[in-house]
Design a protein around this motif. Sequence first.
Motif, mmCIF file in Angstrom:
data_model
loop_
_atom_site.group_PDB
_atom_site.id
_atom_site.type_symbol
_atom_site.label_atom_id
_atom_site.label_comp_id
_atom_site.label_asym_id
_atom_site.label_seq_id
_atom_site.Cartn_x
_atom_site.Cartn_y
_atom_site.Cartn_z
ATOM 1 N N MET A 79 0.831 -1.208 0.000
ATOM 2 C CA MET A 79 0.000 0.000 0.000
ATOM 3 C C MET A 79 0.862 1.253 0.000
ATOM 4 N N HIS A 80 1.933 1.230 0.778
ATOM 5 C CA HIS A 80 2.860 2.354 0.866
ATOM 6 C C HIS A 80 3.451 2.665 -0.509
ATOM 7 N N ALA A 81 3.922 1.640 -1.194
ATOM 8 C CA ALA A 81 4.542 1.831 -2.517
ATOM 9 C C ALA A 81 3.514 2.339 -3.538
ATOM 10 N N ILE A 82 2.360 1.708 -3.581
ATOM 11 C CA ILE A 82 1.332 2.134 -4.542
ATOM 12 C C ILE A 82 0.886 3.566 -4.232
ATOM 13 N N GLY A 83 0.759 3.886 -2.962
ATOM 14 C CA GLY A 83 0.341 5.233 -2.579
ATOM 15 C C GLY A 83 1.295 6.300 -3.094
ATOM 16 N N TRP A 84 2.596 6.061 -2.980
ATOM 17 C CA TRP A 84 3.558 7.051 -3.477
ATOM 18 C C TRP A 84 3.548 7.141 -4.996
ATOM 19 N N VAL A 85 3.298 6.028 -5.675
ATOM 20 C CA VAL A 85 3.154 6.088 -7.139
ATOM 21 C C VAL A 85 1.930 6.932 -7.497
ATOM 22 N N MET A 86 0.827 6.711 -6.795
ATOM 23 C CA MET A 86 -0.391 7.490 -7.049
ATOM 24 C C MET A 86 -0.164 8.980 -6.804
ATOM 25 N N ILE A 87 0.532 9.296 -5.730
ATOM 26 C CA ILE A 87 0.815 10.698 -5.432
ATOM 27 C C ILE A 87 1.695 11.305 -6.519
ATOM 28 N N ALA A 88 2.720 10.572 -6.955
ATOM 29 C CA ALA A 88 3.598 11.079 -8.014
ATOM 30 C C ALA A 88 2.814 11.316 -9.307
ATOM 31 N N LEU A 89 1.940 10.381 -9.661
ATOM 32 C CA LEU A 89 1.113 10.558 -10.858
ATOM 33 C C LEU A 89 0.204 11.774 -10.712
ATOM 34 N N TYR A 90 -0.379 11.944 -9.547
ATOM 35 C CA TYR A 90 -1.251 13.091 -9.327
ATOM 36 C C TYR A 90 -0.470 14.404 -9.430
ATOM 37 N N LEU A 91 0.709 14.459 -8.812
ATOM 38 C CA LEU A 91 1.502 15.688 -8.878
ATOM 39 C C LEU A 91 1.845 16.031 -10.324
ATOM 40 N N TYR A 92 2.235 15.026 -11.092
ATOM 41 C CA TYR A 92 2.513 15.254 -12.519
ATOM 42 C C TYR A 92 1.247 15.738 -13.229
ATOM 43 N N LEU A 93 0.136 15.051 -12.997
ATOM 44 C CA LEU A 93 -1.131 15.423 -13.630
ATOM 45 C C LEU A 93 -1.485 16.872 -13.315
ATOM 46 N N TYR A 94 -1.362 17.248 -12.067
ATOM 47 C CA TYR A 94 -1.763 18.588 -11.648
ATOM 48 C C TYR A 94 -0.871 19.661 -12.259
ATOM 49 N N VAL A 95 0.436 19.430 -12.241
ATOM 50 C CA VAL A 95 1.370 20.452 -12.702
ATOM 51 C C VAL A 95 1.397 20.548 -14.226
ATOM 52 N N VAL A 96 1.479 19.416 -14.919
ATOM 53 C CA VAL A 96 1.682 19.479 -16.367
ATOM 54 C C VAL A 96 0.358 19.463 -17.140
ATOM 55 N N PRO A 97 -0.322 18.315 -17.299
ATOM 56 C CA PRO A 97 -1.504 18.367 -18.152
ATOM 57 C C PRO A 97 -2.623 19.262 -17.625
ATOM 58 N N TYR A 98 -2.880 19.225 -16.328
ATOM 59 C CA TYR A 98 -3.962 20.062 -15.806
ATOM 60 C C TYR A 98 -3.599 21.541 -15.909
ATOM 61 N N GLY A 99 -2.339 21.878 -15.681
ATOM 62 C CA GLY A 99 -1.910 23.256 -15.864
ATOM 63 C C GLY A 99 -2.145 23.725 -17.298
ATOM 64 N N GLN A 100 -1.814 22.883 -18.257
ATOM 65 C CA GLN A 100 -2.047 23.199 -19.667
ATOM 66 C C GLN A 100 -3.545 23.272 -19.966
ATOM 67 N N TYR A 101 -4.293 22.366 -19.379
ATOM 68 C CA TYR A 101 -5.744 22.334 -19.590
ATOM 69 C C TYR A 101 -6.388 23.624 -19.089
ATOM 70 N N ARG A 102 -6.002 24.048 -17.893
ATOM 71 C CA ARG A 102 -6.547 25.295 -17.332
ATOM 72 C C ARG A 102 -6.285 26.471 -18.258
ATOM 73 N N GLN A 103 -5.064 26.546 -18.773
ATOM 74 C CA GLN A 103 -4.724 27.644 -19.690
ATOM 75 C C GLN A 103 -5.570 27.578 -20.958
ATOM 76 N N ALA A 104 -5.733 26.378 -21.499
ATOM 77 C CA ALA A 104 -6.517 26.222 -22.731
ATOM 78 C C ALA A 104 -7.977 26.593 -22.507
ATOM 79 N N VAL A 105 -8.548 26.166 -21.392
ATOM 80 C CA VAL A 105 -9.950 26.488 -21.104
ATOM 81 C C VAL A 105 -10.106 27.989 -20.869
#
Length: 155
Positions: free
Chosen positions: A89-115
Amino acid sequence: MDYIFPLANTLHALAAVIWVGGMFFAHQVLRPALGANEPPVRLGIWGRVFARFFVWVWLAVIILPITGYAMVYGDFGSFENAGMHVTVMHAIGWVMIALYLYLYVVPYGQYRQAVKAEDWPRAGKILPIIRRIVGTNLVLGLITIVVAVSGRFWG
């Protein structure tokens, strides 16, 4: 100090339910329901949904590790005493957090600008990237739930 473990356990479960449940709802219910809308409407709704949901995900991303470590060290004393399922659970949790941080900073940041610019074609190209990351995190979250409820029965 007898209240720490029940409080940590409760907050941990609530944060996981909010994050994983929110992803399930967005990915499996809201996405198909919005599909019939025109791109400006659909993409604008997603922008508003993400803005509200990601506040809750940020809380989960903060609460889950804090409460997880509190439970590991407060209840078991260490990862060695906690069992393999806790390590998984510990390992999967950190992978999930890393994916979320990437999602928030890169694609979601770009998405917000586009919208914000009402650049619907660009926003429409970014949304599937967000959907894939959310889908991956959803699967990881569901696996983590299975591990959480079954792990104590592992040999």
